[in-house]
Scaffold this active site. Structure first.
Site, PDB file in Angstrom:
ATOM      1  N   LYS A 196      86.344  41.530   0.404  1.00  0.00           N
ATOM      2  CA  LYS A 196      86.309  42.976   0.596  1.00  0.00           C
ATOM      3  C   LYS A 196      87.191  43.687  -0.430  1.00  0.00           C
ATOM      4  CE  LYS A 196      88.015  46.789   3.052  1.00  0.00           C
ATOM      5  NZ  LYS A 196      88.222  47.598   4.234  1.00  0.00           N
ATOM      6  N   GLY A 253      93.464  31.205   3.291  1.00  0.00           N
ATOM      7  CA  GLY A 253      92.110  31.606   2.904  1.00  0.00           C
ATOM      8  C   GLY A 253      91.538  32.549   3.952  1.00  0.00           C
ATOM      9  N   ASP A 254      90.392  33.155   3.632  1.00  0.00           N
ATOM     10  CA  ASP A 254      89.705  34.062   4.562  1.00  0.00           C
ATOM     11  C   ASP A 254      90.564  35.254   4.959  1.00  0.00           C
ATOM     12  OD1 ASP A 254      87.525  32.296   4.543  1.00  0.00           O
ATOM     13  OD2 ASP A 254      88.456  31.087   6.102  1.00  0.00           O
ATOM     14  N   GLU A 255      91.368  35.721   4.048  1.00  0.00           N
ATOM     15  CA  GLU A 255      92.238  36.871   4.324  1.00  0.00           C
ATOM     16  C   GLU A 255      91.489  38.188   4.164  1.00  0.00           C
ATOM     17  OE1 GLU A 255      92.841  34.655   1.902  1.00  0.00           O
ATOM     18  OE2 GLU A 255      94.720  33.600   2.303  1.00  0.00           O
ATOM     19  N   THR A 309      80.893  30.102   5.032  1.00  0.00           N
ATOM     20  CA  THR A 309      80.048  29.056   4.451  1.00  0.00           C
ATOM     21  C   THR A 309      79.498  28.139   5.524  1.00  0.00           C
ATOM     22  OG1 THR A 309      81.295  29.134   2.385  1.00  0.00           O
ATOM     23  CG2 THR A 309      80.002  27.147   2.778  1.00  0.00           C
ATOM     24  N   ARG A 367      86.965  29.457  13.196  1.00  0.00           N
ATOM     25  CA  ARG A 367      88.242  29.277  12.508  1.00  0.00           C
ATOM     26  C   ARG A 367      89.350  29.048  13.529  1.00  0.00           C
ATOM     27  NH1 ARG A 367      86.812  34.301   8.414  1.00  0.00           N
ATOM     28  NH2 ARG A 367      85.608  33.035   6.942  1.00  0.00           N
ATOM     29  N   HIS A 394      83.212  34.509   0.839  1.00  0.00           N
ATOM     30  CA  HIS A 394      83.721  35.865   0.974  1.00  0.00           C
ATOM     31  C   HIS A 394      82.657  36.681   1.667  1.00  0.00           C
ATOM     32  CE1 HIS A 394      86.875  35.113  -1.755  1.00  0.00           C
ATOM     33  NE2 HIS A 394      86.159  35.152  -2.848  1.00  0.00           N
TER      34      HIS A 394
HETATM   35  P1  GDP Z   1      87.852  35.886   2.078  1.00  0.00           P
HETATM   36  O1  GDP Z   1      87.404  34.475   2.002  1.00  0.00           O
HETATM   37  O2  GDP Z   1      89.308  36.058   1.844  1.00  0.00           O
HETATM   38  O3  GDP Z   1      87.051  36.805   1.211  1.00  0.00           O
HETATM   39  O4  GDP Z   1      87.621  36.357   3.590  1.00  0.00           O
HETATM   40  P2  GDP Z   1      86.311  36.166   4.482  1.00  0.00           P
HETATM   41  O5  GDP Z   1      85.311  37.153   4.070  1.00  0.00           O
HETATM   42  O6  GDP Z   1      85.910  34.729   4.546  1.00  0.00           O
HETATM   43  O7  GDP Z   1      86.904  36.503   5.920  1.00  0.00           O
HETATM   44  C1  GDP Z   1      87.440  37.735   6.217  1.00  0.00           C
HETATM   45  C2  GDP Z   1      86.654  38.385   7.345  1.00  0.00           C
HETATM   46  O8  GDP Z   1      87.293  39.573   7.724  1.00  0.00           O
HETATM   47  C3  GDP Z   1      85.256  38.822   6.964  1.00  0.00           C
HETATM   48  O9  GDP Z   1      84.454  38.736   8.105  1.00  0.00           O
HETATM   49  C4  GDP Z   1      85.440  40.270   6.526  1.00  0.00           C
HETATM   50  O10 GDP Z   1      84.279  41.046   6.658  1.00  0.00           O
HETATM   51  C5  GDP Z   1      86.477  40.711   7.488  1.00  0.00           C
HETATM   52  N1  GDP Z   1      87.400  41.742   7.061  1.00  0.00           N
HETATM   53  C6  GDP Z   1      87.988  41.964   5.848  1.00  0.00           C
HETATM   54  N2  GDP Z   1      88.872  42.980   5.936  1.00  0.00           N
HETATM   55  C7  GDP Z   1      88.849  43.393   7.229  1.00  0.00           C
HETATM   56  C8  GDP Z   1      89.539  44.403   7.966  1.00  0.00           C
HETATM   57  O11 GDP Z   1      90.396  45.108   7.459  1.00  0.00           O
HETATM   58  N3  GDP Z   1      89.212  44.529   9.286  1.00  0.00           N
HETATM   59  C9  GDP Z   1      88.298  43.748   9.894  1.00  0.00           C
HETATM   60  N4  GDP Z   1      88.035  43.943  11.186  1.00  0.00           N
HETATM   61  N5  GDP Z   1      87.653  42.770   9.252  1.00  0.00           N
HETATM   62  C10 GDP Z   1      87.919  42.605   7.940  1.00  0.00           C
HETATM   63 MG    MG Z   2      86.385  33.153   3.148  1.00  0.00          MG
END
Ligand code: GDP
Ligand code: MG
Length: 424
Positions: A17, A11-13, A301, A306, A40
């Protein structure tokens, strides 16, 4: 055409975005599983939005956003999130809630808290959003679908019967106050008021949309490792996180999913308890946590830090496989620019034997990482949008991971903003 965006790790990949980006060329974005228990982060012209329950298409006025059957619908959280998003200046989104989605009941949240309390040191590290009690009840056939809010007499009767069961547990297992059916009914009537404008037969809508050739995005929550059937059971979530489940949770024919984009992060992070073979600790972890994501790797959330680790080829390859990935979006590679060398976990050693295959949970607990060190690029690559412009070492890092995964990396994300991305 249906495309799924799903996580191949814990998760949190960075799915939010990627989904937000693809949403601009989609007609429909669907959440098909999970609830408000994860988040997200999307960063676009409205600033930074943390989404939990709302599909990541909500910033695009021409996109229809659907909260589908498989979602755990937490109605107070839904209201809070809509309010927050509108406060950021996002126009009222075009949003539908399936009349068959089930409702997270106030007692699901209580039971989640009470059970974690009861487990003490053996707790799952639940976000206490009621997800496990919710899905337990759904499959025990004592859940409540949104459509039931509109049948008052039947609802009252069912509440009395379900509370009989819940109150026995509350009184005798958890030693907590019992619940009153009338009070709960009144609360559900408030819930009804919140959702009424959005409730629809989304299955019929999607059937027509597919006939009309609409572009549909399925948005996954969490990642492969958190899938109850394929992940690190029992340290998983309670609904399937796989693209395949998208057809069930959304109500779409399986053969309509043409593309499955597995989002993979260039390093690892995880929340909650459970095996995490490539985990790092102390200063090494702190440094990566501070440099990770858009403002450090903290839960969208919960705000909790992490757990951090190096890239894990074994887990990520398996993660892509169980998703059925046709493409990989590699994210957050810009976060690694501070390192001279970047370790990656290329195999697990279990009972003295090296393996490339992701093991079952009992063996996973004994797995030790086998490292390979790749060269770092020692420069800031944030915002680079073409592969050729990446330093050679960064290109090699991407190509190494692509080879390990056995799936084409067709997107490389170099920053949290929508435009910080390249297509290969
Ligand atoms: P999700 O749950 O998969 O949507 O991921 P999250 O949003 O919880 O966590 C991903 C984090 O990485 C967030 O803070 C995003 O803004 C950030 N993020 C996403 N893509 C990139 C990237 O390519 N570079 C950087 N530096 N941050 C990113
Ligand atoms: Mg997330």
């Amino acid at each position: 055409m249906v495309k799924a965006i799903v996580g191949a790790n814990w998760g949190d990949e960075g799915k939010g975005k990627i989904t937000d980006m693809f949403a601009s060329e989609s007609d429909i974005v669907i959440r098909f599983q999970g609830g408000a228990n994860a988040g997200h982060t999307i960063i676009n012209e409205y600033g930074k939005l943390a989404l939990h329950l709302l599909p990541s298409g909500i910033c695009h006025s021409k996109v229809t956003n659907i909260i589908a059957n498989g979602v755990a619908l937490n109605i107070p959280k839904f209201k809070e999130e809509i309010t927050n998003v509108l406060a950021k200046g996002v126009p009222m989104p075009n949003l539908m809630i399936s009349d068959r989605a089930q409702i997270v009941m106030p007692y699901h949240i209580l039971f989640d808290q009470y059970e974690e309390e009861r487990l003490g040191g053996k707790a799952f590290g639940s976000t206490k959003s009621g997800i496990a009690p919710f899905y337990s009840d759904k499959y025990a056939k004592i859940g409540f679908q949104v459509c039931e809010l509109f049948e008052e007499e039947a609802l009252k009767e069912k509440l009395v019967s379900v509370l009989e069961l819940k109150n026995i547990l509350l009184e005798h297992l958890y030693h907590k106050p019992t619940l009153d059916a009338d009070a709960l009914f009144d609360e559900l009537m408030q819930y009804r008021e919140i959702v009424t404008p959005f409730v629809a037969d989304t299955t019929a809508y999607l059937h027509q949309a597919i006939k009309d050739g609409k572009k549909i995005l399925l948005e996954g929550q969490l990642g492969s490792m958190k899938d109850p059937d394929h992940g690190i059971y029992p340290m998983v979530t309670s609904s399937s996180t796989l693209a395949g489940y998208g057809t069930v949770g959304a109500g779409i024919p399986p053969y309509e999913i043409k593309e499955i984009v597995a989002v993979v992060k260039a390093y690892s992070s995880a929340v909650g308890a459970g095996a995490f073979t490539s985990e790092i600790f102390d200063d090494e972890a702190n440094e990566m946590r501070q440099r990770g994501g858009d403002a450090g790797e903290y839960g969208a959330t919960t705000g909790r830090p992490r757990r951090m680790g190096w890239f894990d080829c074994v887990a990520s390859r398996y993660g892509c496989r169980v998703q059925g990935a046709t493409d990989v979006a590699l994210t957050a590679i810009d976060c690694l620019g501070y390192l001279d060398e970047i370790p990656v976990c290329v195999a697990y050693e279990i009972d003295g034997v090296e393996t490339l295959d992701f093991p079952n949970p009992t063996k996973l607990d004994r797995a030790k990482p086998v490292w390979k060190k790749l060269k770092g690029w020692k420069s800031d690559i944030r915002g680079i949008t073409s592969f050729d412009k990446l330093p050679k070492e960064a290109q090699e890092y991407v190509l190494f991971i692509e080879k390990e995964l056995g799936v084409r990396i067709s997107l490389v994300s170099t920053g949290p903003k929508r435009e910080e991305i390249m297509f290969r």
